[in-house]
Design a protein around this motif. Structure first.
Motif, PDB file in Angstrom:
ATOM      1  N   GLY A 359       0.774  -1.231   0.000  1.00  0.00           N
ATOM      2  CA  GLY A 359       0.000   0.000   0.000  1.00  0.00           C
ATOM      3  C   GLY A 359       0.807   1.283   0.000  1.00  0.00           C
ATOM      4  N   GLY A 360       2.064   1.241  -0.459  1.00  0.00           N
ATOM      5  CA  GLY A 360       2.879   2.459  -0.483  1.00  0.00           C
ATOM      6  C   GLY A 360       3.517   2.788   0.856  1.00  0.00           C
ATOM      7  N   GLU A 361       3.527   1.832   1.797  1.00  0.00           N
ATOM      8  CA  GLU A 361       4.076   2.102   3.128  1.00  0.00           C
ATOM      9  C   GLU A 361       5.565   2.431   3.075  1.00  0.00           C
ATOM     10  N   ARG A 362       6.276   1.910   2.071  1.00  0.00           N
ATOM     11  CA  ARG A 362       7.688   2.242   1.908  1.00  0.00           C
ATOM     12  C   ARG A 362       7.889   3.378   0.909  1.00  0.00           C
ATOM     13  N   GLY A 363       6.845   4.070   0.559  1.00  0.00           N
ATOM     14  CA  GLY A 363       6.944   5.149  -0.414  1.00  0.00           C
ATOM     15  C   GLY A 363       6.125   4.836  -1.647  1.00  0.00           C
ATOM     16  N   VAL A 364       5.895   5.835  -2.463  1.00  0.00           N
ATOM     17  CA  VAL A 364       5.142   5.646  -3.696  1.00  0.00           C
ATOM     18  C   VAL A 364       5.949   4.746  -4.629  1.00  0.00           C
ATOM     19  N   PRO A 365       5.359   3.658  -5.134  1.00  0.00           N
ATOM     20  CA  PRO A 365       6.109   2.688  -5.947  1.00  0.00           C
ATOM     21  C   PRO A 365       6.834   3.328  -7.123  1.00  0.00           C
ATOM     22  N   VAL A 366       8.008   2.780  -7.450  1.00  0.00           N
ATOM     23  CA  VAL A 366       8.812   3.340  -8.533  1.00  0.00           C
ATOM     24  C   VAL A 366       8.393   2.805  -9.898  1.00  0.00           C
ATOM     25  N   ASN A 367       7.684   1.678  -9.932  1.00  0.00           N
ATOM     26  CA  ASN A 367       7.181   1.123 -11.187  1.00  0.00           C
ATOM     27  C   ASN A 367       5.918   1.883 -11.578  1.00  0.00           C
ATOM     28  N   SER A 368       5.914   2.507 -12.760  1.00  0.00           N
ATOM     29  CA  SER A 368       4.804   3.370 -13.153  1.00  0.00           C
ATOM     30  C   SER A 368       3.484   2.612 -13.271  1.00  0.00           C
ATOM     31  N   LYS A 369       3.518   1.383 -13.777  1.00  0.00           N
ATOM     32  CA  LYS A 369       2.293   0.603 -13.908  1.00  0.00           C
ATOM     33  C   LYS A 369       1.744   0.190 -12.541  1.00  0.00           C
ATOM     34  N   VAL A 370       2.637  -0.175 -11.648  1.00  0.00           N
ATOM     35  CA  VAL A 370       2.227  -0.515 -10.286  1.00  0.00           C
ATOM     36  C   VAL A 370       1.635   0.707  -9.604  1.00  0.00           C
ATOM     37  N   ASP A 372       0.164   3.357 -10.921  1.00  0.00           N
ATOM     38  CA  ASP A 372      -1.161   3.688 -11.451  1.00  0.00           C
ATOM     39  C   ASP A 372      -2.214   2.707 -10.956  1.00  0.00           C
ATOM     40  N   ALA A 373      -1.840   1.424 -10.899  1.00  0.00           N
ATOM     41  CA  ALA A 373      -2.787   0.403 -10.448  1.00  0.00           C
ATOM     42  C   ALA A 373      -3.160   0.617  -8.984  1.00  0.00           C
ATOM     43  N   LEU A 374      -2.185   0.945  -8.160  1.00  0.00           N
ATOM     44  CA  LEU A 374      -2.463   1.154  -6.742  1.00  0.00           C
ATOM     45  C   LEU A 374      -3.318   2.383  -6.494  1.00  0.00           C
ATOM     46  N   LYS A 375      -3.015   3.444  -7.205  1.00  0.00           N
ATOM     47  CA  LYS A 375      -3.786   4.669  -7.013  1.00  0.00           C
ATOM     48  C   LYS A 375      -5.252   4.435  -7.379  1.00  0.00           C
ATOM     49  N   THR A 377      -6.830   1.493  -7.375  1.00  0.00           N
ATOM     50  CA  THR A 377      -7.414   0.568  -6.403  1.00  0.00           C
ATOM     51  C   THR A 377      -7.730   1.267  -5.090  1.00  0.00           C
ATOM     52  N   MET A 378      -6.809   2.099  -4.625  1.00  0.00           N
ATOM     53  CA  MET A 378      -7.012   2.800  -3.362  1.00  0.00           C
ATOM     54  C   MET A 378      -8.214   3.727  -3.405  1.00  0.00           C
ATOM     55  N   ALA A 379      -8.387   4.386  -4.527  1.00  0.00           N
ATOM     56  CA  ALA A 379      -9.480   5.347  -4.653  1.00  0.00           C
ATOM     57  C   ALA A 379     -10.849   4.682  -4.560  1.00  0.00           C
ATOM     58  N   LYS A 380     -10.927   3.393  -4.851  1.00  0.00           N
ATOM     59  CA  LYS A 380     -12.214   2.686  -4.864  1.00  0.00           C
ATOM     60  C   LYS A 380     -12.663   2.270  -3.475  1.00  0.00           C
ATOM     61  N   SER A 381     -11.757   2.234  -2.536  1.00  0.00           N
ATOM     62  CA  SER A 381     -12.072   1.757  -1.195  1.00  0.00           C
ATOM     63  C   SER A 381     -12.063   2.896  -0.191  1.00  0.00           C
ATOM     64  N   VAL A 386      -7.820   7.245   1.754  1.00  0.00           N
ATOM     65  CA  VAL A 386      -7.012   8.247   2.441  1.00  0.00           C
ATOM     66  C   VAL A 386      -5.555   8.167   2.001  1.00  0.00           C
ATOM     67  N   ASN A 387      -5.096   6.966   1.586  1.00  0.00           N
ATOM     68  CA  ASN A 387      -3.700   6.821   1.190  1.00  0.00           C
ATOM     69  C   ASN A 387      -3.390   7.516  -0.131  1.00  0.00           C
ATOM     70  N   VAL A 388      -4.427   7.812  -0.897  1.00  0.00           N
ATOM     71  CA  VAL A 388      -4.229   8.523  -2.157  1.00  0.00           C
ATOM     72  C   VAL A 388      -3.599   9.887  -1.899  1.00  0.00           C
ATOM     73  N   LYS A 389      -3.844  10.437  -0.697  1.00  0.00           N
ATOM     74  CA  LYS A 389      -3.300  11.765  -0.395  1.00  0.00           C
ATOM     75  C   LYS A 389      -1.772  11.750  -0.394  1.00  0.00           C
ATOM     76  N   ILE A 390      -1.152  10.595  -0.140  1.00  0.00           N
ATOM     77  CA  ILE A 390       0.304  10.516  -0.201  1.00  0.00           C
ATOM     78  C   ILE A 390       0.777  10.721  -1.633  1.00  0.00           C
ATOM     79  N   TYR A 391       0.092  10.076  -2.571  1.00  0.00           N
ATOM     80  CA  TYR A 391       0.427  10.217  -3.987  1.00  0.00           C
ATOM     81  C   TYR A 391       0.244  11.674  -4.417  1.00  0.00           C
ATOM     82  N   GLU A 392      -0.865  12.262  -4.002  1.00  0.00           N
ATOM     83  CA  GLU A 392      -1.147  13.650  -4.380  1.00  0.00           C
ATOM     84  C   GLU A 392      -0.150  14.601  -3.734  1.00  0.00           C
TER      85      GLU A 392
END
Length: 454
Positions: A359-370, A372-375, A377-381, A386-392
């Motif tokens: 869930g990005g606990e070690r930072g926003v993933p460095v793989n671009s496809k991963v 995008d997929a996480l962002k 998925t997170m937005a749907k739940s 709330v974790n989307v705010k880290i990406y933003e």
């Protein structure tokens, strides 16, 4: 010849490229930050019964807290369920004890197969030939970098070798209790000056009685030096005290304010350990951290926290904010199974399923496809939105961030410990900021000069 790390220039373009930003038997885990582990090795062993091939056993060691340990263990369990020929024993401790134990195991020749590595320590471990050069695994495809920015590889490269794989992007941040801020009727700007922060602290204390924590560590000292356009360890080496004297002056100013948490309570509620941070029980309304720590801190608090950029000085020459690798995974040069270790690291970084657990606990993933997929998925739940705010937040920070400092030189760890001693003396009124700045520089310079000889 002393190794030099390839400097990573992480500017606003990183928002698009990088992000949009030995093995021990398991024991019982506690929440104090002391060494604690879990493992599902027994499960993995059962799955290999009947196989002719002896399973490969790897040790994985990292710093963190209970949240990171739980998530990492879940990911490791998934990997072992998919790779019945591999057993991974997991061990973790908090930051304060991690480097002493890693140094001890490394000098004893039994460094864990896979270790979490920090940007500031990379020079030290590559110069001692303690880390395995993973270049061959980049070349033969064991480690897939097709969807990873070249700057990620550069950040873990030393003298043409690749020694550390970044696990995520990370930015210093300011965290706050949204309920307390709302009750005080104040607004937290995207990035406050330290003078604005002081005024906000006064208002919050007047309105709610809740006190403030001011970061008196190396992070704030580095922040103030960067705001002056300087690199903290260059200043120490040059014997230049102006920026660090300014830092000590801020420590003194905030400590003398009625709204500040006392030094005695800071000893009890250590802000460097997630499980004891004073923001947890609202002893303070704020905290200073890094973006990848948000999940752990909010989880420990049991509530959503606000996040904004690390404050800067009112007379800042440049914005001190920067992006850095949150941490790396490296392989010990003494590992008997470097390829299997590299295969796990590749999966850890590039697997969507793995990163859905993390869930990005070690930072926003460095793989671009991963990423995008996480962002998505997170937005749907509701639970993870709330974790989307880290990406933003990292997107916003990347727009103003300036290049990261060079890796820490030899002696900087000891000099950082010395800084803590001087900060405590300033907080207790045993020394003036001016004297602290000059005396600290003299002692720290001597430490670093001596370390450079070795």
């Amino acid at each position: 010849m002393k190794k030099r790390l390839t400097a990573v220039v992480m500017t606003a373009s990183l928002a698009v490229g990088l992000t949009a930003c030995g093995g021990q038997e398991a024991g019982n885990t506690d929440v104090s930050g002391s060494v604690s582990t879990e493992t599902s090795a027994d499960t993995a062993l059962e799955s290999t019964e009947g196989d002719n091939k002896e399973p490969v056993t790897l040790s994985l060691y990292f710093w963190g807290n209970q949240t990171r340990n739980d998530l990492t263990q879940q990911a490791v369990d998934l990997y072992m369920s998919e790779h019945s020929d591999v057993i991974i024993n997991v061990e973790f401790t908090d930051w304060s004890g991690y480097w002493d134990k890693l140094a001890a195991t490394t000098s004893g020749g039994n460094m864990p197969d896979i270790v979490q590595m920090d940007y500031g320590y990379l020079n030290q471990y590559t110069s001692s030939n303690s880390l395995y050069d993973m270049t061959e695994f980049l070349n033969d495809g064991t480690i897939d970098t097709a969807d990873i920015a070249s700057s990620v590889i550069e950040s873990g490269s030393v003298d043409g070798g690749f020694y550390a794989f970044s696990l995520g992007s990370n930015v210093p941040c300011f965290l706050y209790d949204m309920e307390i801020v709302k009750n005080a009727g104040v607004e937290i700007k995207e990035q406050m000056t330290l003078e604005e922060f002081y005024d906000v602290c006064e208002t919050i204390y007047e309105k709610t009685g809740v006190k403030t924590y001011f970061d008196g560590g190396v992070n704030m000292a580095t922040n103030i030096c960067r705001a002056d356009g300087k690199y903290i360890w260059d200043e120490v080496s040059a014997g230049e005290a102006s920026s660090l004297t300014k830092f000590f002056a801020y420590v003194d100013k905030f400590q003398q304010a009625e709204f500040s948490i006392s030094p005695e309570i800071l000893v009890e509620k250590n802000p460097d350990v997630v499980e004891s941070k004073p923001i947890l029980d609202q002893t303070t309304w704020n905290d200073f951290a890094h973006s990848n720590q948000y999940i752990s801190i909010a989880s420990a608090c049991g509530r959503e926290l606000g996040i904004s950029m690390y404050p800067t000085t009112g007379d800042a020459a440049v914005n001190p904010l920067f992006l850095k690798p949150s941490q790396f995974f490296s392989i010990a040069s003494t590992s008997e199974h470097p390829k299997e270790a590299a295969e796990f690291i590749n999966w850890f970084v590039n697997s969507v399923e793995c990163n859905e657990i993390l869930g990005g606990e070690r930072g926003v993933p460095v793989n671009s496809k991963v990423r995008d997929a996480l962002k998505e998925t997170m937005a749907k739940s509701e639970e993870t939105a709330v974790n989307v705010k880290i990406y933003e937040y990292i997107d916003s920070a990347a727009g103003v961030a300036t290049p990261i400092d060079p890796p820490n030189p030899a002696g900087s760890t000891e000099a950082g410990t010395l800084l803590t001693t001087y900060v405590e003396n300033v907080r207790y009124g045993k020394i003036t900021p001016e004297d602290a700045g000059q005396k600290y520089i003299e002692e720290a310079k001597g430490i670093m000069e001596e370390a450079a000889k070795n």
